[in-house]
Design a protein around this motif. Structure first.
Motif, short mmCIF file in Angstrom:
data_model
loop_
_atom_site.label_atom_id
_atom_site.label_comp_id
_atom_site.label_asym_id
_atom_site.label_seq_id
_atom_site.Cartn_x
_atom_site.Cartn_y
_atom_site.Cartn_z
N LEU A 133 -1.93 -48.72 18.49
CA LEU A 133 -1.12 -48.56 19.70
C LEU A 133 -1.91 -48.95 20.95
CD1 LEU A 133 0.83 -45.29 18.83
CD2 LEU A 133 1.65 -47.65 18.73
N ALA A 134 -3.25 -48.77 20.88
CA ALA A 134 -4.10 -49.15 22.03
C ALA A 134 -4.06 -50.65 22.27
CB ALA A 134 -5.53 -48.69 21.77
N ARG A 135 -3.61 -51.41 21.27
CA ARG A 135 -3.48 -52.87 21.44
C ARG A 135 -2.13 -53.26 22.01
NH1 ARG A 135 -7.86 -55.96 19.10
NH2 ARG A 135 -9.31 -54.33 18.63
N GLY A 136 -1.37 -52.27 22.46
CA GLY A 136 -0.06 -52.57 23.04
C GLY A 136 1.00 -52.84 21.99
N GLU A 147 -11.66 -54.84 14.20
CA GLU A 147 -12.05 -56.25 14.03
C GLU A 147 -10.91 -57.04 13.38
OE1 GLU A 147 -16.85 -55.59 13.39
OE2 GLU A 147 -15.46 -55.25 11.73
N THR A 148 -10.21 -56.41 12.46
CA THR A 148 -9.09 -57.08 11.79
C THR A 148 -8.00 -57.42 12.80
OG1 THR A 148 -9.55 -55.95 9.72
CG2 THR A 148 -7.32 -56.79 10.00
N LEU A 149 -7.69 -56.47 13.68
CA LEU A 149 -6.65 -56.74 14.69
C LEU A 149 -7.10 -57.85 15.62
CD1 LEU A 149 -5.51 -53.06 15.42
CD2 LEU A 149 -4.34 -54.74 14.01
N ASP A 150 -8.41 -57.86 15.94
CA ASP A 150 -8.95 -58.97 16.76
C ASP A 150 -8.74 -60.30 16.06
OD1 ASP A 150 -9.86 -57.60 18.91
OD2 ASP A 150 -11.92 -57.39 18.18
N ARG A 151 -9.04 -60.34 14.78
CA ARG A 151 -8.93 -61.61 14.04
C ARG A 151 -7.47 -62.09 13.97
NH1 ARG A 151 -13.84 -62.52 11.61
NH2 ARG A 151 -15.03 -60.72 10.89
N LEU A 152 -6.54 -61.14 13.83
CA LEU A 152 -5.14 -61.53 13.63
C LEU A 152 -4.43 -61.85 14.94
CD1 LEU A 152 -4.30 -58.91 10.88
CD2 LEU A 152 -4.72 -61.35 10.55
N GLY A 153 -4.76 -61.10 15.98
CA GLY A 153 -4.22 -61.40 17.31
C GLY A 153 -2.86 -60.82 17.60
N ALA A 207 4.45 -62.54 15.05
CA ALA A 207 3.69 -61.33 15.42
C ALA A 207 2.80 -60.91 14.26
CB ALA A 207 4.67 -60.20 15.78
N THR A 208 1.89 -60.01 14.56
CA THR A 208 1.13 -59.32 13.51
C THR A 208 1.83 -57.99 13.25
OG1 THR A 208 -0.95 -60.33 14.21
CG2 THR A 208 -1.10 -58.28 12.94
N PHE A 209 2.43 -57.87 12.08
CA PHE A 209 3.15 -56.65 11.73
C PHE A 209 2.21 -55.73 10.95
CE2 PHE A 209 6.34 -59.97 12.22
CZ PHE A 209 7.25 -59.34 13.06
N VAL A 210 2.09 -54.50 11.40
CA VAL A 210 1.14 -53.56 10.79
C VAL A 210 1.90 -52.52 9.98
CG1 VAL A 210 -0.70 -51.88 11.26
CG2 VAL A 210 -0.41 -53.87 12.78
#
Ligand SMILES: C[S@@+](CC[C@H](N)C(=O)[O-])C[C@H]1O[C@@H](n2cnc3c(N)ncnc32)[C@H](O)[C@@H]1O
Length: 165
Positions: free
Chosen positions: A133-136, A86-92, A114-117
């Motif tokens: 990684l599944a988010r490309g 959900e966090t990755l969804d929110r950040l994009g 970018a969103t840097f993790v």
């Protein structure tokens, strides 16, 4: 909490200003009440200081709210119960995963926005890494040494700052 607050300072602060084009998302996945997401936006936060004790109070207040619906709890500070997905969804996208030993950012290049993790004092678990990684996400490294999260953020900012000039 120290790791998170120091990372937030590295992400948001300049010597005499705040980075208005940066946002830090702190995802707390440990006990007592995971998952908790606190986001701090450089363009909206007020009275953000280098002093990590005041910032700890800011984050503690944000954590008092345990709803899945994201709300701004003080200017520029939002809080929600959000999983990593959900966090990755929110950040994009685009997502960039910073990993020790990853391909050198000076050779791969970096997206401007970018969103840097990054992880904290422990690496991402294999499952968390798969989720990212599944988010490309592209994977990058910042040189041969294993750095503290806050130092990795400072170096990343510096690489981006140099590209923008
Ligand atoms: C303290 S390190 C993680 C724990 C470390 N692997 C250990 O064994 O203690 C914190 C995070 O900063 C980022 N990081 C640290 N050094 C890095 C490097 N050389 N290249 C890219 N990212 C790095 C990574 O996201 C890493 O997970």
């Amino acid at each position: 909490m120290d790791v998170l607050l120091n990372a937030a300072n590295a992400a948001l602060l300049l010597a005499h200003d705040i980075r208005r084009d940066a946002e830090i998302a702190l995802l707390l996945l440990g006990p007592p009440d995971p998952p908790r997401l606190v986001r701090i936006r450089g363009d909206r936060v007020r009275a953000y200081q280098p002093d990590i004790r005041s910032n700890a109070a800011l984050v503690r207040r944000a954590l008092e709210r345990g709803s899945r619906i994201e709300r701004e709890v003080s200017p520029g500070v939002t809080s929600s119960k959000s999983s990593l997905d959900e966090t990755l969804d929110r950040l994009g996208p685009p997502f960039v995963y910073l990993k020790e030993g990853g391909p050198d950012a000076r050779e791969t290049g970096l997206p401007d926005a970018a969103t840097f993790v990054l992880s904290d004092n422990m690496d991402l678990t294999a499952e968390e890494e798969r989720t990212v990684l599944a988010r490309g996400a592209s994977t990058i490294g910042l040189g041969p040494m294993s750095l503290h999260t806050e130092h990795a953020i400072a170096i990343l900012h510096n690489e981006l700052d140099r590209r923008r000039r």
